[in-house]
Every structure is written in C-alpha cells, then in structure tokens.
Write an enzyme that holds these catalytic residues in place. Structure first.
Site, short mmCIF file in Angstrom:
data_model
loop_
_atom_site.label_atom_id
_atom_site.label_comp_id
_atom_site.label_asym_id
_atom_site.label_seq_id
_atom_site.Cartn_x
_atom_site.Cartn_y
_atom_site.Cartn_z
N SER A 49 32.89 -18.53 -51.90
CA SER A 49 31.89 -19.60 -51.87
C SER A 49 31.11 -19.75 -53.16
O SER A 49 30.47 -20.78 -53.38
CB SER A 49 30.91 -19.36 -50.71
N LYS A 110 24.07 -16.93 -52.58
CA LYS A 110 24.11 -18.35 -52.92
C LYS A 110 23.21 -18.59 -54.14
O LYS A 110 22.55 -17.69 -54.63
CB LYS A 110 23.61 -19.22 -51.75
#
Length: 254
Positions: A49, A110
């Site tokens: 990701s 993230k």
C-alpha cells in the site's frame, strides 16, 4: 610425575561466573527494551500500500521520539493512560506507523495528508486539501514493484512545504478516485497510502479501512529502511534469509 594442569574451578567461582553472565544478558535486554519502548522500534512492511517508497519485505526503523508517547507506543497497547506524553503534532507528508483504530493489535503505515481542521477531497485521483490541489507531475508508466504484471503511472507529488514523494496511479475510475469532502476533526488525521489504488486508508470508513486516525494511535514516524527481503522470503525458510534487495539498504523514507 608432576600435575601441571589448572585446578578445576570451585563451585563458588562457577556460580559467580554464571551470575555475571545472567546479569550482563539482563542489562543488555533491559537496554534493548528501553530503546524499543522509548526511542526506536523496527517494523516489517507486509503489504504494497505504500509503494513505491516502501515495498513488501522492507524492514524499517520508526522513531518514537517524533510525536511523544501514548499507550499505542507501548508493547501490547496497555490501558495505562490517555493522550500523549510530550506530544508533538504530525506534519503533512509524514509517513506514520499507527495502531489501527478498529483493531489496535494491528499496526499499519500510511502518509499524513490532512491535519486537524483540514478539508480533504479526492477528485479524479488528485488530492485537494482546503480546496487546493496537491501538485502532481507524471513520471512515466512503469511496472508495479510487487506485482510485475501490473502497469502503473508513477506520479511525483509535493506538499506546500516542499516535501516530495512518489505515488502510484492504477488508472482512471478506480475506487477512491472521487470522494466526498472530509473535514478532519481536532486530534485526528487523514492518512493515505502512496499506492493510491491499492490502499485501504482514510477514504474508507473505519469498518473497512482506517477512517480518520486519532493522534493517540500514532506509534511513531517512519525514518529509514534498514534492510529489505524479496517477496517469498520468510523467517521459517532459512534458505531465503539472504534473499535481500541490496538497493534498499539504509534507504531514507521520504
């Protein structure tokens, strides 16, 4: 005949030697624990990701000094206190490790896109913060690092303070390419993965992705890649332990 061999050590001397060894090992373990809890902690990247900056198999070092300490900073997330000790705010563009709000046993990583008070929206794959687009510069179509049968467009982005990084775009019309306007409440952040079409992040509700991230859930700021193993390597497969990606050693995380 004269016996010139050394006398056998007494039981008392052997006992002292064992105690010294145990004490030395104990001190070393205590120092390692303090460093892990207070200063730095290693993590392994388990997914794609955050490509291309971070790839599956990267072994990264995370600074716990960056944002102060909360219960999320401690092993097992014990309910010892609320809030953050010596807390400092994350900055836009920081790559952060955090405990997933819906399941604190999981640690995710993230990039911070929205700060408290910001309005964040994605339109046709471009991120807007407070009505202004984060500038994008196409860098060319390449193969996805972790999925060599997938072609992606590499896009350079940079924050208003000049922080630059690269994202992946899998093409138009992907889920998450167009969103509502998210207003980030006090004490929370809006985070996204750099592999924009392969990331469950703040664009999705917490039941599916991250949702809005409480500052209390921050573990620390990702600093650099210490080492990296290729896909398929595993601690359970000794023959893969040296299957390294040498170009990723000591790679700073931007």
């Amino acid at each position: 005949m004269t016996d010139t061999s050394s006398p056998a050590p007494s039981m008392a001397a052997l006992g002292h030697e064992i105690i010294d060894i145990v004490r030395t090992v104990g001190v070393a373990l205590a120092i390692a624990l303090v460093l892990r809890v207070v200063l730095f902690q290693p993590f392994t990247i388990p997914s794609s990701s955050m490509e291309p900056g971070l790839v599956t198999g990267d072994y990264i070092v995370v600074s716990k000094l960056a944002y102060g300490w909360s219960r999320a900073s401690l092993p097992l997330n014990p309910p010892l206190f609320e809030g953050r000790l010596m807390g400092r705010a994350a900055q836009r563009g920081d790559v952060v490790v955090f405990r997933l709000p819906r399941d604190p046993a999981q640690t995710w990583i993230k990039r911070v896109i929205g700060l408290p008070g910001d309005r964040v929206q994605v339109r046709r794959g471009q991120v807007f913060v407070n009505g202004r687009a984060i500038p994008q510069a196409p860098l060319g179509v390449i193969w996805d690092h972790d999925a060599q049968d997938r072609r992606v467009l590499a896009i350079g982005e940079h924050t208003p303070d000049g922080r630059a990084y690269v994202t992946y775009d899998g093409g138009p019309g992907q889920p998450g390419d167009d969103t509502d306007v998210y207003v980030v409440p006090p004490g929370q952040y809006f985070v996204m993965g750099d592999n924009r079409d392969n990331s469950l992040d703040s664009r999705w509700p917490h039941e599916l992705g991250v949702g809005l991230l409480p500052a209390e859930n921050l573990v620390g700021k990702a600093g650099f890649v210490l080492a990296s193993w290729r896909l398929g390597a595993s601690i359970l497969k000794p023959w893969t332990w040296l299957d390294l990606q040498p170009d990723r050693f000591l790679k700073p995380i931007r």
